[in-house]
Design a protein around this motif. Structure first.
Motif, PDB file in Angstrom:
ATOM      1  N   PHE A   1       0.842  -1.197   0.000  1.00  0.00           N
ATOM      2  CA  PHE A   1       0.000   0.000   0.000  1.00  0.00           C
ATOM      3  C   PHE A   1       0.881   1.253   0.000  1.00  0.00           C
ATOM      4  O   PHE A   1       1.216   1.800   1.044  1.00  0.00           O
ATOM      5  CB  PHE A   1      -0.932  -0.028   1.217  1.00  0.00           C
ATOM      6  N   PRO A   2       1.278   1.724  -1.202  1.00  0.00           N
ATOM      7  CA  PRO A   2       2.163   2.881  -1.288  1.00  0.00           C
ATOM      8  C   PRO A   2       1.438   4.228  -1.248  1.00  0.00           C
ATOM      9  O   PRO A   2       2.079   5.272  -1.286  1.00  0.00           O
ATOM     10  CB  PRO A   2       2.841   2.679  -2.641  1.00  0.00           C
ATOM     11  N   ALA A   3       0.122   4.210  -1.157  1.00  0.00           N
ATOM     12  CA  ALA A   3      -0.668   5.436  -1.262  1.00  0.00           C
ATOM     13  C   ALA A   3      -0.349   6.429  -0.146  1.00  0.00           C
ATOM     14  O   ALA A   3       0.064   6.057   0.947  1.00  0.00           O
ATOM     15  CB  ALA A   3      -2.159   5.100  -1.235  1.00  0.00           C
ATOM     16  N   GLU A   4      -0.567   7.683  -0.463  1.00  0.00           N
ATOM     17  CA  GLU A   4      -0.473   8.761   0.520  1.00  0.00           C
ATOM     18  C   GLU A   4      -1.887   9.283   0.713  1.00  0.00           C
ATOM     19  O   GLU A   4      -2.396  10.021  -0.120  1.00  0.00           O
ATOM     20  CB  GLU A   4       0.441   9.865   0.012  1.00  0.00           C
TER      21      GLU A   4
ATOM     22  N   VAL B   1       2.970  -4.000   3.553  1.00  0.00           N
ATOM     23  CA  VAL B   1       4.067  -3.050   3.425  1.00  0.00           C
ATOM     24  C   VAL B   1       3.401  -1.750   2.998  1.00  0.00           C
ATOM     25  O   VAL B   1       2.780  -1.691   1.936  1.00  0.00           O
ATOM     26  CB  VAL B   1       5.108  -3.500   2.376  1.00  0.00           C
ATOM     27  N   VAL B   2       3.494  -0.728   3.861  1.00  0.00           N
ATOM     28  CA  VAL B   2       2.791   0.527   3.597  1.00  0.00           C
ATOM     29  C   VAL B   2       3.754   1.707   3.653  1.00  0.00           C
ATOM     30  O   VAL B   2       4.786   1.655   4.314  1.00  0.00           O
ATOM     31  CB  VAL B   2       1.628   0.761   4.605  1.00  0.00           C
ATOM     32  N   ALA B   3       3.373   2.767   2.960  1.00  0.00           N
ATOM     33  CA  ALA B   3       4.140   4.015   2.996  1.00  0.00           C
ATOM     34  C   ALA B   3       3.844   4.742   4.300  1.00  0.00           C
ATOM     35  O   ALA B   3       2.758   4.614   4.870  1.00  0.00           O
ATOM     36  CB  ALA B   3       3.772   4.890   1.805  1.00  0.00           C
ATOM     37  N   ASN B   4       4.802   5.518   4.759  1.00  0.00           N
ATOM     38  CA  ASN B   4       4.637   6.209   6.033  1.00  0.00           C
ATOM     39  C   ASN B   4       3.788   7.475   5.947  1.00  0.00           C
ATOM     40  O   ASN B   4       3.535   8.107   6.964  1.00  0.00           O
ATOM     41  CB  ASN B   4       6.002   6.546   6.642  1.00  0.00           C
TER      42      ASN B   4
ATOM     43  N   ALA C   1      12.998   1.028  -0.951  1.00  0.00           N
ATOM     44  CA  ALA C   1      12.729   0.566   0.414  1.00  0.00           C
ATOM     45  C   ALA C   1      11.551  -0.400   0.426  1.00  0.00           C
ATOM     46  O   ALA C   1      11.571  -1.417   1.123  1.00  0.00           O
ATOM     47  CB  ALA C   1      12.455   1.759   1.334  1.00  0.00           C
ATOM     48  N   MET C   2      10.532  -0.093  -0.371  1.00  0.00           N
ATOM     49  CA  MET C   2       9.366  -0.971  -0.443  1.00  0.00           C
ATOM     50  C   MET C   2       9.768  -2.322  -1.043  1.00  0.00           C
ATOM     51  O   MET C   2       9.403  -3.376  -0.520  1.00  0.00           O
ATOM     52  CB  MET C   2       8.250  -0.313  -1.250  1.00  0.00           C
ATOM     53  N   ALA C   3      10.544  -2.288  -2.111  1.00  0.00           N
ATOM     54  CA  ALA C   3      10.985  -3.522  -2.767  1.00  0.00           C
ATOM     55  C   ALA C   3      11.839  -4.372  -1.831  1.00  0.00           C
ATOM     56  O   ALA C   3      11.740  -5.600  -1.838  1.00  0.00           O
ATOM     57  CB  ALA C   3      11.759  -3.189  -4.042  1.00  0.00           C
ATOM     58  N   GLU C   4      12.665  -3.729  -1.012  1.00  0.00           N
ATOM     59  CA  GLU C   4      13.507  -4.476  -0.068  1.00  0.00           C
ATOM     60  C   GLU C   4      12.654  -5.255   0.932  1.00  0.00           C
ATOM     61  O   GLU C   4      12.958  -6.409   1.254  1.00  0.00           O
ATOM     62  CB  GLU C   4      14.457  -3.531   0.669  1.00  0.00           C
ATOM     63  N   LYS C   5      11.589  -4.652   1.432  1.00  0.00           N
ATOM     64  CA  LYS C   5      10.715  -5.345   2.384  1.00  0.00           C
ATOM     65  C   LYS C   5       9.933  -6.464   1.698  1.00  0.00           C
ATOM     66  O   LYS C   5       9.759  -7.538   2.265  1.00  0.00           O
ATOM     67  CB  LYS C   5       9.754  -4.365   3.066  1.00  0.00           C
ATOM     68  N   VAL C   6       9.482  -6.206   0.489  1.00  0.00           N
ATOM     69  CA  VAL C   6       8.766  -7.245  -0.260  1.00  0.00           C
ATOM     70  C   VAL C   6       9.707  -8.425  -0.516  1.00  0.00           C
ATOM     71  O   VAL C   6       9.337  -9.587  -0.316  1.00  0.00           O
ATOM     72  CB  VAL C   6       8.181  -6.687  -1.571  1.00  0.00           C
ATOM     73  N   GLU C   7      10.924  -8.131  -0.931  1.00  0.00           N
ATOM     74  CA  GLU C   7      11.900  -9.192  -1.192  1.00  0.00           C
ATOM     75  C   GLU C   7      12.200  -9.980   0.088  1.00  0.00           C
ATOM     76  O   GLU C   7      12.287 -11.217   0.061  1.00  0.00           O
ATOM     77  CB  GLU C   7      13.188  -8.598  -1.767  1.00  0.00           C
ATOM     78  N   LEU C   8      12.341  -9.281   1.207  1.00  0.00           N
ATOM     79  CA  LEU C   8      12.563  -9.946   2.490  1.00  0.00           C
ATOM     80  C   LEU C   8      11.433 -10.933   2.791  1.00  0.00           C
ATOM     81  O   LEU C   8      11.675 -12.074   3.190  1.00  0.00           O
ATOM     82  CB  LEU C   8      12.668  -8.904   3.607  1.00  0.00           C
TER      83      LEU C   8
END
Length: 149
Positions: free
Chosen positions: A51-54, A72-75, A99-106
């Protein structure tokens, strides 16, 4: 890995063109607008909810958590305030795809962590976000206000 993008927006055409130019159109599904009644099908079919939305809140992330999906959401959206980063989901800097991709990959690489965060998010939603809990909190606030008047 497939990326499913639900909804519509001003960048839809640009994203489709980018996917085509990168040769990854076969890895992305653009659903367009879907009915609310269909959302649970998508939540339950996904492994990770992004959820990258603002925006002010973000009920969709809570709904995904209620389906035991790690989020995984945007702050820069309201739902980020109720997520315990690294426990009930991940909160990453807004407009930071790396940063989002790193968490998804994790999460993709660590199925145990993926399941743990999904379960922790579910427990949080079940115990803290419900109409009953909302009513109890409002009642507490009203009583406090009345006592101070």
């Amino acid at each position: 890995v497939k990326l499913v993008i639900i909804g519509i927006g001003p960048l839809e055409t640009k994203m489709k063109e980018l996917a085509k130019s990168l040769g990854i159109s076969d890895k992305i599904i653009f659903t367009g607008r879907v009915q609310d009644s269909e959302l649970s099908v998508y939540y339950n079919a996904c492994d990770i909810f992004i959820f990258p939305a603002e925006q002010t809140w973000g009920l969709v992330a809570i709904e995904a958590m209620a389906c035991k999906k790690p989020v995984v959401v945007a702050n820069r959206n309201g739902v980020s305030e109720v997520i315990n980063n690294g426990k009930t989901g991940f909160v990453v800097p807004s407009r930071n795809p790396k940063a989002m991709a790193e968490k998804v990959e994790l999460l993709i690489k660590n199925k145990k962590l993926c399941k743990k965060i999904g379960n922790e998010g579910y427990d949080y939603v079940r115990n803290n976000i419900s109409w009953k809990k909302y009513a109890q909190n409002m009642e507490r606030i009203f009583k406090k206000v009345l006592k101070s008047s």
